[in-house]
Enzyme design. Sequence first.
Site, mmCIF file in Angstrom:
data_model
loop_
_atom_site.group_PDB
_atom_site.id
_atom_site.type_symbol
_atom_site.label_atom_id
_atom_site.label_comp_id
_atom_site.label_asym_id
_atom_site.label_seq_id
_atom_site.Cartn_x
_atom_site.Cartn_y
_atom_site.Cartn_z
ATOM 1 N N ARG A 73 -27.632 10.753 -32.015
ATOM 2 C CA ARG A 73 -28.759 11.691 -32.169
ATOM 3 C C ARG A 73 -29.144 12.249 -30.809
ATOM 4 N NH1 ARG A 73 -30.449 14.306 -36.214
ATOM 5 N NH2 ARG A 73 -30.748 12.480 -37.540
ATOM 6 N N HIS A 168 -24.203 21.669 -31.727
ATOM 7 C CA HIS A 168 -25.581 21.379 -32.192
ATOM 8 C C HIS A 168 -26.419 20.877 -31.000
ATOM 9 C CE1 HIS A 168 -28.804 19.551 -34.462
ATOM 10 N NE2 HIS A 168 -28.173 19.547 -35.617
ATOM 11 N N GLU A 270 -28.604 26.114 -31.510
ATOM 12 C CA GLU A 270 -27.201 25.776 -31.752
ATOM 13 C C GLU A 270 -26.317 27.029 -31.758
ATOM 14 O OE1 GLU A 270 -27.086 23.308 -35.321
ATOM 15 O OE2 GLU A 270 -29.170 22.758 -34.967
#
Length: 298
Positions: A73, A168, A270
């Site tokens: 993450r 991302h 992104e």
Amino acid sequence: MNLNELRNQYQHISSINFSEHEDGMIHINVCNAHASGSICLYGAHVMSFTPAGEEDILWMSTESYRKKGKPLRGGVPLCWPWFGAHPQDESLPAHGLARLADWEFNSASETLESTIVELKLTSGDYSKKYWSNDFELLYRVSIGKELKLELTTTNTGSADFSIAEALHTYFNISDISNIRVSGFDGCAYTDTLTCTEEVQQGDITFNAETDRIYHDPAPESVIHDPGKSRKIINLRSNSRSAVMWNPWIAKSQRMPDFGDREYPGMLCVETANVRKNALTIKPGATHSMSAMISSIKQ
Ligand code: BG6
């Protein structure tokens, strides 16, 4: 290659060293005159990019999983060959197979300007569990004054295939309530939360959960961050979508790998080709998408 083989083979590249972490994850650590950074071989995941004398440009959650089979993450997860939930089968991993794969270390080189690392993922037993097509993915990460990311897809099979893709990128910001993003004025977007089609008016500011896909934006966007006295510039190429995401309070609390109070310090902008800008790649054809990320102190 294992850790010792990588160390032996690349000992002549003085700006790189390798280290081993949780669950056998190998990190490629880069330190040169212009910046430092790290890339995890699992997921080909860029975790950090810190220009000399600055704070990290990328954000990682302190609650991130560090376990194979789960995505990291923060940093730059690679979404490929689908974005979000799989269009037909929601049991398949969100954002595709690339961020959960063990990538191969393909090559490394250094110049006075930058250190370049190239990672590779080829179709095989792992990928065929999720996607039947034959492909080669090359990911070139250049760490210098700028961070340059280039993802190249080659169709090595005999039939067309379609991909959606995203770098991302989680940016490290001072406070989501006090930043603005320029570069999207007049740009059409899909608001993923309300499922409506909208047009951006002026700069983007944030006061609630945000999840949007901008269609065909200008190549350059800028995060203006007065709290960190810097601007972060993202220059995209061969990318016709940009995704803007911050989970805000309730969604952060629902995500086990995201701290409840972390959302003000991050913003995803992104570099992508998704939804109507997904691509069809013919046998033998190659497609590259890239982002160049830099910062200016103010
Ligand atoms: C963003 C999506 O790109 O990624 C969001 O637009 C999603 O809808 C977010 O919640 C995080 O996805 P994940 O799978 O890493 O939790």
